[in-house]
Design an enzyme around this catalytic site. Structure first.
Site, PDB file in Angstrom:
ATOM      1  N   GLU A 118       0.840  -1.201   0.000  1.00 45.12           N
ATOM      2  CA  GLU A 118       0.000   0.000   0.000  1.00 45.12           C
ATOM      3  C   GLU A 118       0.873   1.249   0.000  1.00 45.12           C
ATOM      4  O   GLU A 118       1.533   1.565   1.001  1.00 45.12           O
ATOM      5  CB  GLU A 118      -0.917   0.019   1.228  1.00 45.12           C
ATOM      6  CG  GLU A 118      -1.827   1.224   1.260  1.00 45.12           C
ATOM      7  CD  GLU A 118      -2.676   1.296   2.509  1.00 45.12           C
ATOM      8  OE1 GLU A 118      -3.266   2.375   2.755  1.00 45.12           O
ATOM      9  OE2 GLU A 118      -2.748   0.300   3.246  1.00 45.12           O
ATOM     10  N   LYS A 249      -8.112 -14.789  16.994  1.00 40.66           N
ATOM     11  CA  LYS A 249      -8.231 -14.303  15.618  1.00 40.66           C
ATOM     12  C   LYS A 249      -9.594 -13.694  15.300  1.00 40.66           C
ATOM     13  O   LYS A 249     -10.040 -13.715  14.155  1.00 40.66           O
ATOM     14  CB  LYS A 249      -7.893 -15.420  14.620  1.00 40.66           C
ATOM     15  CG  LYS A 249      -6.441 -15.893  14.685  1.00 40.66           C
ATOM     16  CD  LYS A 249      -6.142 -16.937  13.617  1.00 40.66           C
ATOM     17  CE  LYS A 249      -4.661 -17.253  13.574  1.00 40.66           C
ATOM     18  NZ  LYS A 249      -4.170 -17.940  14.758  1.00 40.66           N
ATOM     19  N   ASP A 323       2.019 -13.980  13.206  1.00 34.02           N
ATOM     20  CA  ASP A 323       0.829 -14.572  12.587  1.00 34.02           C
ATOM     21  C   ASP A 323      -0.072 -13.439  12.108  1.00 34.02           C
ATOM     22  O   ASP A 323      -0.740 -12.781  12.912  1.00 34.02           O
ATOM     23  CB  ASP A 323       0.106 -15.448  13.608  1.00 34.02           C
ATOM     24  CG  ASP A 323      -1.057 -16.218  13.006  1.00 34.02           C
ATOM     25  OD1 ASP A 323      -1.539 -15.831  11.922  1.00 34.02           O
ATOM     26  OD2 ASP A 323      -1.499 -17.208  13.622  1.00 34.02           O
ATOM     27  N   HIS A 414      -2.463  10.290  -0.875  1.00 31.78           N
ATOM     28  CA  HIS A 414      -2.687   9.049  -1.615  1.00 31.78           C
ATOM     29  C   HIS A 414      -2.648   9.281  -3.121  1.00 31.78           C
ATOM     30  O   HIS A 414      -2.178   8.422  -3.878  1.00 31.78           O
ATOM     31  CB  HIS A 414      -4.027   8.423  -1.205  1.00 31.78           C
ATOM     32  CG  HIS A 414      -3.957   7.719   0.122  1.00 31.78           C
ATOM     33  ND1 HIS A 414      -3.941   8.381   1.316  1.00 31.78           N
ATOM     34  CD2 HIS A 414      -3.858   6.395   0.427  1.00 31.78           C
ATOM     35  CE1 HIS A 414      -3.851   7.511   2.305  1.00 31.78           C
ATOM     36  NE2 HIS A 414      -3.805   6.298   1.794  1.00 31.78           N
TER      37      HIS A 414
END
Length: 419
Positions: A118, A249, A323, A414
């Site tokens: 990104e 998670k 993770d 951006h």
């Protein structure tokens, strides 16, 4: 008049397009013809198995992109981390910093590796890091540690559930001995009982040393689970190793008042002149932005209030061998910005759910170890410092993005960097 919502009646025409009903049915029906390009049965990593998988793929044109010579020479490093291996994916890695962290465990000026595709992300964290360093750095404090696994047991009725709990509370020492016999690093620190009707959830809390510890606590709790199933005086109707109370998670609210992984808070007092110099706005406007977006987050049902912890965590976790799926829970937390008594900005973040480590998992892989080594945070005795650096990084990102919105620069940045 424009249509702003897609209603149920729109879906079939949308999906079918020019297809007839028979063609649509054919496309969506189960297919039972023979599978092509079937993988070999063995998931193990060996030169022979890698070659067999590429033969099944039959794509020599892309093989070199995933299995270049350097990767092929390092395949032994991956055998504990992947199944059905065919190669590696390369991600751009950038540095943000230096970020000065004044923590209980982390005390240094850190250059922080971030892996992302990104554009504008690393630039934003770099800007926030430089601002915080100019202000004297981030005060960071590790508040608590703990990783949970929560087996669930179903009984015929509430009476049996109560009898089971009455037995289980007398077994702590036995459970602790069994759990800790499976690991040289993990320590069982507490067990809590939750009763819901005829269901009982046991919440096992562990300290996991410098490892993130999810596999560690799974193996340890499974040993206790098997003991319970063999020795409980009240036999459950059925039971499972995890009853989904741990928050593993998944974004959840319980850790806002407790912990899963590492709970860290970080803060900084930043003079108004530095806010103007680096962010081109004012502390007052940043406080107003925080007030409005807190209400907006509440209206949307957000768990916690923050601008974009997930950006920092995903890039940091991927670069440093964590993770990445744990971003789902780790990105829960609270950002607060207020005008302080000197007219500067007080900014803080509290993250109760940082699942990270400096040993085990992906931290020993070549590229990921290199990223941890850039910060001097690979290996035993470093995970607490890593968590404080991670929280400081999140604060840097919060300041940068809030400043961009307040100065009207968010879209411009951006457009400049991403297009």
């Amino acid at each position: 008049m424009p249509k702003f919502e897609l209603h149920r009646r729109d879906y079939i025409p949308l999906l079918s397009g020019d297809l007839s009903n028979d063609e649509l049915k054919e496309n969506l029906s189960p297919k039972h013809h023979k599978v092509q390009n079937r993988l070999i049965r063995s998931p193990r990593l060996s030169d022979k198995n890698i070659q067999s998988r590429w033969e099944a793929l039959n794509r020599p044109d892309i093989k070199a992109e995933l299995l270049d010579e350097h990767t092929f020479q390092q395949t032994d490093a991956y055998h504990k981390n992947i199944e059905h291996f065919i190669g590696t994916v390369k991600l751009p890695v950038g540095l943000a910093g230096p970020l000065r962290v004044n923590g209980l465990f982390a005390n240094d000026d850190y250059l922080i590796p971030l892996a992302t595709t990104e554009a504008a992300l690393v630039a934003s964290y770099n800007r926030g890091s430089q601002l915080l360093t100019a202000a004297g750095g981030v005060s960071a404090m590790l508040l608590n540690e703990g990783v949970t696994r929560t087996p669930g047991f179903a009984f015929y009725d509430l009476t049996q559930a109560g009898q089971f709990v009455a037995w289980a509370v007398t077994q702590y020492d036995q459970f602790k001995q069994i759990a800790e016999s499976t690991t040289s690093h993990g320590k069982l620190t507490d067990i809590n009982m939750n009763i819901e009707g005829n269901h009982v959830y046991l919440v096992f809390d562990y300290l996991t040393g410098d490892a993130s510890g999810q596999n560690m606590v799974t193996i340890a709790t499974n040993a206790v689970f098997e003991f319970i199933m063999a020795n409980s005086p009240v036999k459950p109707e059925y039971a499972f190793l995890d009853g989904n109370l741990s928050g593993d998670k998944k974004a959840n609210t319980q850790t806002l008042r407790s912990v899963r992984g590492k709970k860290v808070t970080a803060e900084a007092h930043i003079p108004a002149e530095l806010i103007a110099q680096y962010l081109h706005t004012t502390p007052e406007k940043m406080q107003q932005f925080g007030q409005m977006t807190t209400v907006g987050g509440t209206l949307s049902g957000t768990i916690g209030i923050n601008a974009h912890y997930a950006n920092a965590l995903a890039a940091f976790y991927i670069a440093c061998g964590q993770d990445a799926a744990c971003v789902a829970e780790s990105a829960v937390g609270v950002t607060r910005m207020e005008v302080d008594r000197d007219g500067g900005l007080y900014a803080s973040v509290t993250l109760p759910n940082l699942m990270l480590g400096t040993v085990g998992g992906g931290t020993g892989l070549p590229s990921q170890k290199a990223c941890l080594d850039i910060m001097g945070l690979h290996g035993n005795g470093k995970s607490q410092a890593l968590s404080e650096v991670c929280a400081a990084l999140c604060l840097a990102g919060e300041l940068s993005i809030v400043g961009a919105f307040c100065a009207g620069h968010f879209a411009r940045a951006h457009h400049k960097l991403a297009r």
